[in-house]
Design an enzyme around this catalytic site. Structure first.
Site, PDB file in Angstrom:
ATOM      1  N   TYR A 110      -2.575   0.244  -2.919  1.00  0.00           N
ATOM      2  CA  TYR A 110      -4.073   0.873  -2.286  1.00  0.00           C
ATOM      3  C   TYR A 110      -3.824   1.662  -1.160  1.00  0.00           C
ATOM      4  O   TYR A 110      -2.485   1.893  -0.616  1.00  0.00           O
ATOM      5  CB  TYR A 110      -4.953  -0.065  -1.940  1.00  0.00           C
ATOM      6  CG  TYR A 110      -4.402  -1.160  -0.804  1.00  0.00           C
ATOM      7  CD1 TYR A 110      -4.630  -0.948   0.699  1.00  0.00           C
ATOM      8  CD2 TYR A 110      -3.506  -2.040  -1.749  1.00  0.00           C
ATOM      9  CE1 TYR A 110      -3.975  -2.135   1.592  1.00  0.00           C
ATOM     10  CE2 TYR A 110      -2.768  -3.101  -0.931  1.00  0.00           C
ATOM     11  CZ  TYR A 110      -2.896  -3.124   0.821  1.00  0.00           C
ATOM     12  OH  TYR A 110      -2.614  -3.667   1.445  1.00  0.00           O
ATOM     13  N   SER A 129       0.889  -1.027  -0.090  1.00  0.00           N
ATOM     14  CA  SER A 129       0.153   0.214  -0.308  1.00  0.00           C
ATOM     15  C   SER A 129       0.902   1.507   0.010  1.00  0.00           C
ATOM     16  O   SER A 129       1.859   1.379  -0.144  1.00  0.00           O
ATOM     17  CB  SER A 129      -0.891   0.232   1.152  1.00  0.00           C
ATOM     18  OG  SER A 129      -0.232   0.020   1.994  1.00  0.00           O
TER      19      SER A 129
END
Length: 116
Positions: free
Chosen positions: A58, A25
């Site tokens: 993400y 991430s």
């Protein structure tokens, strides 16, 4: 028919950390992410201005002011101090495209907001 359109962008953010041993991430200062309309878990594309790397990951919302930390394997694609562009896209139909204006947030080298 739908089209992939720019939803939002954080322009010229500076990488403050790169954590190879995290699951994955990009951690983004929560206030900055919210201003750019980024949600936790949202897919984003990262473009490194310094080395030309592009990758998807993400969002994780961070608590530290100005924090932009790439986590996991993607940490090898950036260096602390690199300038990046964080992009989010959305699928839109013709009507949505006509009504949509992307959220664009400009930041300085400390990831403080210059303009929205």
């Amino acid at each position: 028919m739908t089209f992939e359109m720019l939803y939002s962008k954080i322009h010229r953010a500076t990488i403050t950390d790169a954590n190879l041993n995290y699951v994955g991430s990009i951690t983004i200062d929560e206030d900055l992410a919210k201003l750019a309309k980024l949600r936790e878990g949202m897919k984003v594309e990262i473009v490194d201005v310094n080395n030309g790397e592009r990758f998807s990951t993400y969002v994780i919302l961070g608590k530290k002011k100005g924090e932009i930390c790439v986590n996991g394997a993607a940490a090898r694609k950036v260096a602390i101090g690199d300038v990046v562009i964080i992009l989010a896209y959305a699928s839109m139909n013709e009507d949505e495209i006509n009504a949509h204006k992307p959220s664009i947030v400009l930041v300085d080298e400390k990831n403080e907001i210059l303009e929205k």
